[in-house]
Scaffold this motif. Structure first.
Motif, mmCIF file in Angstrom:
data_model
loop_
_atom_site.group_PDB
_atom_site.id
_atom_site.type_symbol
_atom_site.label_atom_id
_atom_site.label_comp_id
_atom_site.label_asym_id
_atom_site.label_seq_id
_atom_site.Cartn_x
_atom_site.Cartn_y
_atom_site.Cartn_z
ATOM 1 N N VAL A 96 10.866 -2.575 0.444
ATOM 2 C CA VAL A 96 12.207 -2.491 0.634
ATOM 3 C C VAL A 96 13.083 -3.343 -0.409
ATOM 4 C CG1 VAL A 96 14.314 -2.923 2.331
ATOM 5 C CG2 VAL A 96 12.014 -1.594 3.114
ATOM 6 N N GLY A 97 12.685 -4.588 -0.553
ATOM 7 C CA GLY A 97 13.115 -5.526 -1.241
ATOM 8 C C GLY A 97 13.257 -5.089 -2.859
ATOM 9 N N VAL A 98 12.167 -4.699 -3.211
ATOM 10 C CA VAL A 98 11.969 -4.249 -4.767
ATOM 11 C C VAL A 98 12.837 -2.998 -4.901
ATOM 12 C CG1 VAL A 98 10.178 -3.223 -6.142
ATOM 13 C CG2 VAL A 98 9.693 -5.356 -4.869
ATOM 14 N N LEU A 99 12.750 -2.221 -3.938
ATOM 15 C CA LEU A 99 13.767 -0.810 -4.310
ATOM 16 C C LEU A 99 15.254 -1.127 -4.316
ATOM 17 C CD1 LEU A 99 12.024 1.661 -1.912
ATOM 18 C CD2 LEU A 99 11.902 1.887 -4.201
ATOM 19 N N VAL A 100 15.669 -2.309 -3.562
ATOM 20 C CA VAL A 100 16.967 -2.617 -3.575
ATOM 21 C C VAL A 100 17.367 -3.241 -4.975
ATOM 22 C CG1 VAL A 100 18.925 -4.058 -2.713
ATOM 23 C CG2 VAL A 100 17.230 -3.022 -0.922
ATOM 24 N N PHE A 101 16.396 -4.032 -5.561
ATOM 25 C CA PHE A 101 16.382 -4.724 -6.598
ATOM 26 C C PHE A 101 16.337 -3.768 -7.790
ATOM 27 C CE2 PHE A 101 13.578 -5.845 -10.288
ATOM 28 C CZ PHE A 101 14.449 -6.625 -11.013
ATOM 29 N N ALA A 102 15.695 -2.519 -7.585
ATOM 30 C CA ALA A 102 15.496 -1.718 -8.668
ATOM 31 C C ALA A 102 16.692 -0.805 -8.848
ATOM 32 C CB ALA A 102 14.189 -0.676 -8.193
ATOM 33 N N ILE A 103 17.421 -0.350 -7.769
ATOM 34 C CA ILE A 103 18.582 0.313 -7.564
ATOM 35 C C ILE A 103 19.545 -0.373 -8.446
ATOM 36 C CG2 ILE A 103 20.286 1.062 -6.139
ATOM 37 C CD1 ILE A 103 18.319 2.058 -4.237
ATOM 38 N N GLY A 123 14.114 6.419 1.179
ATOM 39 C CA GLY A 123 14.033 6.952 2.248
ATOM 40 C C GLY A 123 12.664 7.394 2.958
ATOM 41 N N GLY A 124 11.683 7.445 2.048
ATOM 42 C CA GLY A 124 10.548 7.854 2.355
ATOM 43 C C GLY A 124 9.863 6.523 3.107
ATOM 44 N N VAL A 125 9.905 5.470 2.687
ATOM 45 C CA VAL A 125 9.617 4.155 3.037
ATOM 46 C C VAL A 125 10.388 3.888 4.530
ATOM 47 C CG1 VAL A 125 9.440 1.713 2.830
ATOM 48 C CG2 VAL A 125 8.669 3.232 0.889
ATOM 49 N N GLY A 147 0.696 -1.206 -0.119
ATOM 50 C CA GLY A 147 0.167 0.019 0.053
ATOM 51 C C GLY A 147 0.845 1.201 0.127
ATOM 52 N N SER A 148 2.036 1.179 -0.316
ATOM 53 C CA SER A 148 3.123 2.286 -0.355
ATOM 54 C C SER A 148 2.872 3.234 -1.480
ATOM 55 C CB SER A 148 4.525 1.926 -0.404
ATOM 56 O OG SER A 148 5.431 2.805 -0.550
ATOM 57 N N SER A 149 2.338 4.510 -1.240
ATOM 58 C CA SER A 149 2.393 5.448 -2.282
ATOM 59 C C SER A 149 3.615 5.790 -3.016
ATOM 60 C CB SER A 149 1.641 6.919 -1.885
ATOM 61 O OG SER A 149 2.630 7.461 -1.158
ATOM 62 N N SER A 150 4.639 5.733 -2.398
ATOM 63 C CA SER A 150 5.754 5.829 -3.126
ATOM 64 C C SER A 150 6.169 4.560 -4.114
ATOM 65 C CB SER A 150 6.955 5.688 -2.027
ATOM 66 O OG SER A 150 7.277 6.966 -1.280
ATOM 67 N N MET A 151 5.557 3.715 -3.809
ATOM 68 C CA MET A 151 5.996 2.516 -4.731
ATOM 69 C C MET A 151 4.790 2.228 -5.790
ATOM 70 S SD MET A 151 8.196 0.616 -3.343
ATOM 71 C CE MET A 151 8.385 -0.429 -4.785
#
Length: 321
Positions: free
Chosen positions: A116-123, A177-179, A32-36
């Protein structure tokens, strides 16, 4: 599209963004993260942008027609400009709207390990794409700084991919950072603030891209190095004694128009002048191969006319040589 169009960089960015967009959207559904959500729309917009760049490169290869006698090279500039519009509207404005809604109606992030996992993968994926764009750009960049390369490049694809990838990496860090702050504080407002920052970042990048591609669409002259090579090639000191004035215009990234008035001896015959013009054109094409459309006007040099200066109406853009 030629190699300088950065096809490899575009394809790498497209593959990375499609994979990242799917992963981000799954993470949004679970957390439900809006950042995502903003980041998944950002990646989808970037994927569409890479598709537009590839389409523009394909259309630019069409042969000239009677209606478009100079060909379709500027298609690449048009599609690059469309990219800036898509990035501004779909990416930036949507992120700002989502950020505002999340700040106004905050809620806690669920299943934190998904975003968090997806953001690390995306980076990691975006770093690979960014590295490919840098590697493809370096041979063309030469001694220019990155800022100068983005501003001076006549092929729009690589600057677009570079700025998109840079924006994506910074946006991912903002989202992370936001998450992270939302998880640490238990306050979902931080997730919305991160989303707002992503939106502002995308709009700024879109404005830079729009400004640069607008300049290309209006028509840019050849680079200083190419202008110097053409000037040196025109005059042979024998049949062509002087360059009176010259204008250049990019019809596309790899196609240059050259129009010049050159001085010939006053007692040359018409046949002598024709041979001199043909020889000058050959020298220009040998010095600058992308100079494909050349118009040379022979004239007799006049000290009096030169002292009076060039006619702005006849030679727009400044005084002659």
């Amino acid at each position: 599209m030629s190699a300088s169009g950065g096809t490899k960089a575009i394809v790498a960015a497209l593959a990375a963004n499609l994979a990242i967009a799917a992963a981000k959207f799954v993470a949004f559904l679970f957390s439900g993260s809006s950042s995502m959500l903003a980041e998944s729309v950002h990646s989808l917009a970037d994927s569409g942008n890479q598709g537009l760049l590839l389409l523009g490169g394909k259309k630019a290869q069409r042969e000239a027609t009677p209606q478009h006698p100079f060909g379709y090279g500027r298609e690449r500039y048009i599609y690059a400009f469309l990219v800036s519009i898509v990035l501004f509207s779909v990416g930036g404005m949507f992120a700002i709207y989502e950020g505002y809604e999340k700040i106004k109606h905050p809620h806690e992030i669920e299943a934190w390990y998904w975003p968090v996992g997806v953001l690390v993968f995306a980076i990691i994926a975006e770093t690979f794409s960014f590295r490919t764009a840098i590697k493809e750009s370096n041979p063309l960049r030469g001694d220019l700084s990155w800022k100068e390369f983005v501003r001076r490049a006549k092929a729009p694809e690589l600057p677009v991919v570079l700025l998109e990838d840079l924006g994506a990496l910074v946006g991912l860090i903002l989202a992370l950072g936001g998450v992270g702050l939302a998880l640490l504080t238990g306050n979902g407002v931080w997730d919305g603030i991160g989303t707002l920052c992503i939106g502002v970042l995308l709009i700024l990048i879109a404005l830079v891209l729009a400004a640069e591609t607008k300049s290309l669409l209006l028509g840019e002259a050849a680079g200083l190095d190419d202008v110097k090579k053409i000037e040196d090639a025109i005059v042979d000191g024998d049949t062509v004694t002087r360059l009176i004035h010259m204008r250049t215009l990019h019809l596309g990234p790899e196609e240059l128009l050259v129009a010049a008035k050159v001085a010939v001896a006053h007692d040359d015959t018409a046949a002598d002048v024709a041979r001199a013009i043909d020889a000058a054109e050959e020298r220009i094409r040998a010095a600058v191969p992308i100079a494909r459309v050349i118009y040379l006007e022979p004239d007799v040099y006049s000290e009096t006319a030169a002292a009076a200066g060039a006619d702005p109406a006849a030679t727009p853009g400044g005084s002659g040589h």
